[in-house]
Design a protein around this motif. Structure first.
Motif, mmCIF file in Angstrom:
data_model
loop_
_atom_site.group_PDB
_atom_site.id
_atom_site.type_symbol
_atom_site.label_atom_id
_atom_site.label_comp_id
_atom_site.label_asym_id
_atom_site.label_seq_id
_atom_site.Cartn_x
_atom_site.Cartn_y
_atom_site.Cartn_z
ATOM 1 N N LEU A 172 111.769 50.650 126.345
ATOM 2 C CA LEU A 172 112.257 51.373 125.176
ATOM 3 C C LEU A 172 113.718 51.789 125.346
ATOM 4 O O LEU A 172 114.550 51.574 124.459
ATOM 5 C CB LEU A 172 111.387 52.606 124.932
ATOM 6 N N LEU A 173 114.044 52.378 126.488
ATOM 7 C CA LEU A 173 115.414 52.818 126.725
ATOM 8 C C LEU A 173 116.360 51.637 126.881
ATOM 9 O O LEU A 173 117.488 51.651 126.374
ATOM 10 C CB LEU A 173 115.471 53.705 127.971
ATOM 11 N N SER A 174 115.909 50.619 127.610
ATOM 12 C CA SER A 174 116.759 49.446 127.801
ATOM 13 C C SER A 174 117.092 48.784 126.472
ATOM 14 O O SER A 174 118.241 48.395 126.220
ATOM 15 C CB SER A 174 116.057 48.452 128.728
ATOM 16 N N THR A 175 116.095 48.668 125.601
ATOM 17 C CA THR A 175 116.337 48.085 124.277
ATOM 18 C C THR A 175 117.229 48.977 123.436
ATOM 19 O O THR A 175 118.128 48.497 122.729
ATOM 20 C CB THR A 175 114.993 47.846 123.569
ATOM 21 N N LEU A 176 117.000 50.282 123.481
ATOM 22 C CA LEU A 176 117.826 51.223 122.725
ATOM 23 C C LEU A 176 119.302 51.046 123.055
ATOM 24 O O LEU A 176 120.155 50.881 122.166
ATOM 25 C CB LEU A 176 117.374 52.655 123.031
ATOM 26 N N PHE A 177 119.627 51.050 124.353
ATOM 27 C CA PHE A 177 121.032 50.959 124.748
ATOM 28 C C PHE A 177 121.579 49.544 124.581
ATOM 29 O O PHE A 177 122.782 49.371 124.339
ATOM 30 C CB PHE A 177 121.196 51.455 126.184
ATOM 31 N N ALA A 178 120.724 48.538 124.700
ATOM 32 C CA ALA A 178 121.183 47.170 124.459
ATOM 33 C C ALA A 178 121.593 46.993 123.000
ATOM 34 O O ALA A 178 122.647 46.407 122.698
ATOM 35 C CB ALA A 178 120.086 46.177 124.838
ATOM 36 N N LEU A 179 120.777 47.476 122.071
ATOM 37 C CA LEU A 179 121.115 47.368 120.648
ATOM 38 C C LEU A 179 122.376 48.166 120.327
ATOM 39 O O LEU A 179 123.244 47.710 119.570
ATOM 40 C CB LEU A 179 119.945 47.863 119.797
ATOM 41 N N LEU A 366 108.378 41.042 125.164
ATOM 42 C CA LEU A 366 108.788 40.560 123.853
ATOM 43 C C LEU A 366 109.490 41.633 123.024
ATOM 44 O O LEU A 366 109.927 41.356 121.905
ATOM 45 C CB LEU A 366 107.548 40.052 123.101
ATOM 46 N N TYR A 367 109.631 42.832 123.559
ATOM 47 C CA TYR A 367 110.087 43.957 122.740
ATOM 48 C C TYR A 367 111.484 43.720 122.163
ATOM 49 O O TYR A 367 111.724 43.979 120.982
ATOM 50 C CB TYR A 367 110.069 45.240 123.569
ATOM 51 N N LEU A 368 112.429 43.245 122.949
ATOM 52 C CA LEU A 368 113.765 42.930 122.439
ATOM 53 C C LEU A 368 113.830 41.536 121.809
ATOM 54 O O LEU A 368 114.371 41.387 120.705
ATOM 55 C CB LEU A 368 114.798 43.064 123.560
ATOM 56 N N PRO A 369 113.297 40.487 122.433
ATOM 57 C CA PRO A 369 113.384 39.142 121.832
ATOM 58 C C PRO A 369 112.699 39.021 120.480
ATOM 59 O O PRO A 369 113.087 38.183 119.667
ATOM 60 C CB PRO A 369 112.692 38.249 122.873
ATOM 61 N N ILE A 370 111.679 39.850 120.220
ATOM 62 C CA ILE A 370 110.922 39.708 118.968
ATOM 63 C C ILE A 370 111.807 39.940 117.746
ATOM 64 O O ILE A 370 111.449 39.520 116.633
ATOM 65 C CB ILE A 370 109.720 40.681 118.955
ATOM 66 N N ILE A 371 112.963 40.557 117.934
ATOM 67 C CA ILE A 371 113.865 40.773 116.799
ATOM 68 C C ILE A 371 114.227 39.444 116.150
ATOM 69 O O ILE A 371 114.252 39.315 114.917
ATOM 70 C CB ILE A 371 115.130 41.524 117.255
ATOM 71 N N GLY A 372 114.498 38.419 116.961
ATOM 72 C CA GLY A 372 114.801 37.113 116.403
ATOM 73 C C GLY A 372 113.654 36.540 115.605
ATOM 74 O O GLY A 372 113.850 35.950 114.530
ATOM 75 N N LEU A 373 112.428 36.726 116.091
ATOM 76 C CA LEU A 373 111.259 36.179 115.399
ATOM 77 C C LEU A 373 110.987 36.920 114.097
ATOM 78 O O LEU A 373 110.666 36.300 113.083
ATOM 79 C CB LEU A 373 110.043 36.253 116.313
ATOM 80 N N VAL A 374 111.102 38.248 114.107
ATOM 81 C CA VAL A 374 110.794 38.988 112.879
ATOM 82 C C VAL A 374 111.857 38.753 111.813
ATOM 83 O O VAL A 374 111.568 38.818 110.612
ATOM 84 C CB VAL A 374 110.608 40.501 113.162
#
Length: 754
Positions: A172-179, A366-374
């Motif tokens: 969750l934190l890694s994705t938050l700061f990556a975005l 899949l938490y960050l990569p799923i953005i491309g799929l959705v």
């Protein structure tokens, strides 16, 4: 049909502060919270929840010094200090409001609550990111596409594991700061400014120390390509700094994983071409995205894979169809072309090309990569409804469209709630895996141990017996171990020992088989039988501190103090924060009863108290050492040695030291100190009969016969072993003799002056 998105210009995009835009934020926020809500009642479900949160001394004892130290060490097999720092802050809040007073699990809701809000923030960031990157779909189409993608991100059942599992905090934190880093870099390319460039690098750093994202640098470039930004020299410098940061922490984590022997372990267990495993994982992700059933915390990897097996060919077909559909949508909707590489850049470093664990895939990956799929799914959904709406212009169609959308959302939310429920307890989590993969080795054993720890021994035995169908000796031994330990807990001692011996015969070098047999004998009081088994277990598994500490305790019982000291020191080498091993060394120093040993014990205790300043046992031991240092005569040495022997369960030695103490004419202060220490020990460990027995002996010598008689009655009720009963008989005889003397005073006493 899909190309309509590229030319839609129905209305200009609303500014972020407009009422309609605010309404979209509310929809995303409400749905993200709604899908995560069942997780609030979850517990700490074992594994990393215990190792990295509940039982981590730097986490569960919040302080500035501990916060700094979190950034100086590797945590298990990864470097991820920032999530652990957030756990520490939650412990600070929980302790302040007494959330753990009722039970350990009573404060778990706070950790789940924060995970829920982090997921909601990520969903809002996905909306902002998609809205900015789909510039090809102008005006209202960009807002609509971003809304659909963010809603899918927020509600898809594949997201539930990250939210419902407390240690999903890393993702969750890694994705938050990556975005945020991607958005900040895009804003820097658009508007310039040193502060924006620096911010993108700092955010990349924060992402890396939460959970390193090797794919983040390509994602930053991808955003620039999607928005047609010119990077320039300063942009490349900012991007290069971010890449160096990510690369440095990737090296740190690879080294930590290798040090934990996880690469070697994966290579030993899994066989076959690694591209095949990657293809199987990709097929799993495509399937569960479209049909999210059978979700859980564990997807086992096949032990052996081949190029031309049926499963490989099926996975290859699924993967080819999935990739083909992604490329087709990206080609027809040029504004979403960035979504395809986004998925592959995000997922690449999680694919099992180098298997570090015996898992095929994981929802959390899949938490960050799923953005491309959705985004691609949103493009298809939006185009379908727009084209159908253009052909069928009627209120009924609009109602049907909304009903269909609501039905799909309800379906996703229902599946998500069901998945979240499986993470609320360790029993549900392990049972879910076992019932999903009933023929997979060890799944029933894991479920059985969860039921065993919860006290459900018949169920644990049933699950253990299911593991006996496997031909592998280690797997059959594991089932017998669980069965045997459960029989022991039910009081069937002979049957339990028979099963544990059988488990060791099947797998004679399995450290757990040897350890559990040793532990069974130790718990039954047959420590002479346990000793050689613990020695064998320590030889097979030199890094297991539990084995080393229990063996050290038996060495202390035998008087082999130097060997016990070596084992405690080895435990601290394995884990510098092993409190029990450090306390063991303190007790050995106290028992040595010399000026230098007291000083060494005090120094070690002070170091422990730096980590655990409120620990009552450590503070009591420090007070005891100071007292002993001031009065380090023979009587106090005997008293301290007797007390340490009691703590080590060397009851015969403790009784012998008390006898020596009572024979000294100058031992009154020492006896008084020991009696107080025994009283405190009884408060900490109630129900230990020898504490009362030794206190009875001291009371008899001090002439407090009524109190001694009361203590003796308690001692006799609690005695179970022959050694204990023999000592109680001896105390009864001494008490009778003492009463006889008090009732028949000697002539010398009669002649004494008043």
């Amino acid at each position: 049909m899909l190309t309509s998105l590229n030319t839609a210009t129905a209305s200009p995009s609303e500014p972020p502060g407009s009422p309609r835009q605010a309404g979209r934020y509310v929809i995303i926020l409400v749905l993200a919270i709604f899908v995560a809500w069942p997780a609030i009642r979850g517990e700490f479900v074992g594994g990393d929840d215990h190792r990295l949160v509940l039982n981590h001394v730097l986490v569960n004892h919040p302080s500035v010094a501990h916060a700094i130290e979190l950034f100086q060490i590797v945590h298990r097999d990864l470097y991820q200090p920032l999530p652990l720092l957030t756990f520490q802050l939650e412990f600070l809040v929980a302790n302040a409001f007494g959330m753990f007073d009722r039970s350990v699990e009573a404060g778990a809701w706070l950790f789940h609550f924060d995970n829920m809000w982090l997921h909601a923030l990520n969903a809002l960031l996905v909306f902002s990111l998609v809205r900015r990157l789909v510039e090809g779909a102008k005006g209202a189409a960009a807002d609509r596409l971003a809304l659909i993608a963010a809603v899918l991100f927020a509600c898809h059942p594949l997201q539930v594991e990250v939210i419902a599992w407390i240690n999903g905090r890393m993702m969750l934190l890694s994705t938050l700061f990556a975005l945020l880093s991607v958005l900040s870099f895009d804003r820097f390319l658009q508007r310039g400014g040193f502060a924006r460039a620096l911010l993108s690098v700092v955010l990349a750093l924060l992402s890396a120390i939460s959970k390193v994202r090797v794919g983040l640098p390509p994602l930053m470039l991808l955003a620039a390509w999607a928005t047609h930004r010119r990077i320039g020299a300063r942009g490349w410098l900012a991007w290069g700094c971010s890449t160096l940061v990510i690369g440095a922490f990737a090296v740190v984590n690879i080294h930590a994983t290798a040090e934990a022997d996880m690469f070697e372990g994966g290579a030993e267990q899994l066989h076959g071409p690694t591209p095949v495993r990657a293809g199987l994982a990709m097929a799993h992700y495509f399937r569960t995205l479209v049909w999210p059933v059978g979700l859980g915390s564990y997807y086992p990897a096949p032990i052996t894979v081949e190029w031309w097996s049926a499963s490989t060919l099926t996975a290859g077909a699924v993967t080819l169809v999935g990739v083909a559909l992604m490329v087709l949508v990206a080609w027809r909707v040029r504004a979403c072309g960035w979504a395809v590489p986004w998925f592959f850049f995000g997922i690449a470093d999680t694919l099992p090309f180098v298997p570090a664990r015996n898992i095929l895939a994981a929802d959390r990956y899949l938490y960050l990569p799923i953005i491309g799929l959705v985004v691609l799914a949103a493009a298809v959904a939006d185009a379908v409804f727009r084209r159908a709406g253009d052909r069928v212009r009627s209120p009924r169609f609009r109602v049907a469209s909304w009903m269909t959308t609501c039905a799909l959302l309800c379906l996703f939310l229902g599946i998500g709630w069901r998945v979240a429920d499986t993470y609320t307890t360790a029993l549900k989590k392990t049972l879910r895996t076992a019932t999903t993969f009933p023929h997979e080795p060890r799944v029933w054993e894991r479920a059985g141990w969860a039921y065993h720890r919860a006290g459900y021994y018949p169920e644990a035995i049933e699950f253990a017996q299911r593991e006996l169908v496997h031909d592998n000796a280690v797997l059959r031994s594991a089932g017998l171990q669980l069965w045997g330990m459960s029989e022991l807990r039910r009081g069937n001692v002979d049957e339990g020992l028979r099963l544990l011996h059988r488990a060791r015969e099947i797998a004679p070098k399995d450290p757990l088989a040897v350890y559990r047999l040793a532990a069974a004998y130790d718990e039954l009081g047959r420590w002479k039988d346990a000793l050689p088994l613990f020695e064998a277990s320590a030889e097979y598994s030199p890094g297991d501190n539990v084995t080393l500490r229990r063996l050290a305790a038996l060495y202390r019982r035998e008087g082999r103090l130097d060997e016990a000291r070596q084992l405690y020191e080895r435990s601290l080498t394995n884990n510098a924060f092993d409190i029990e091993a450090a306390v063991g060394l303190v007790e050995l120093d106290v028992e040595a009863a010399t000026t230098s040993s007291y000083a060494a014990a005090e120094q070690r205790l002070r170091k422990l108290l730096d980590h655990l300043p409120e620990d009552a046992r450590l503070n009591a031991n420090l007070g005891m050492i100071r007292f002993l240092e001031e009065r380090a005569d023979d009587a106090m040495k005997l008293a301290s040695r007797a007390f340490v022997a009691l703590i080590d369960a060397r009851y015969a030695m403790a009784a012998a030291r008390v006898d020596e103490l009572c024979e000294l004419s100058t031992s009154e202060d020492a006896r008084s100190w020991l009696l107080t220490a025994l009283q405190r020990h009884d408060e900490e460990r109630p129900g230990e009969p020898w504490t009362i027995g030794l206190a009875t002996r001291l009371l008899i010598v001090d002439g407090q016969l009524d109190a001694a008689e009361a203590f003796l009655g308690l001692f006799q009720k609690q005695c179970a072993s022959e050694e204990c009963r023999a000592y109680s008989d001896r105390l009864a005889t001494e008490l009778i003799a003492a009463r006889t003397v008090s009732l028949d005073p000697s002539p010398a006493a009669d002649d004494a002056p008043p």
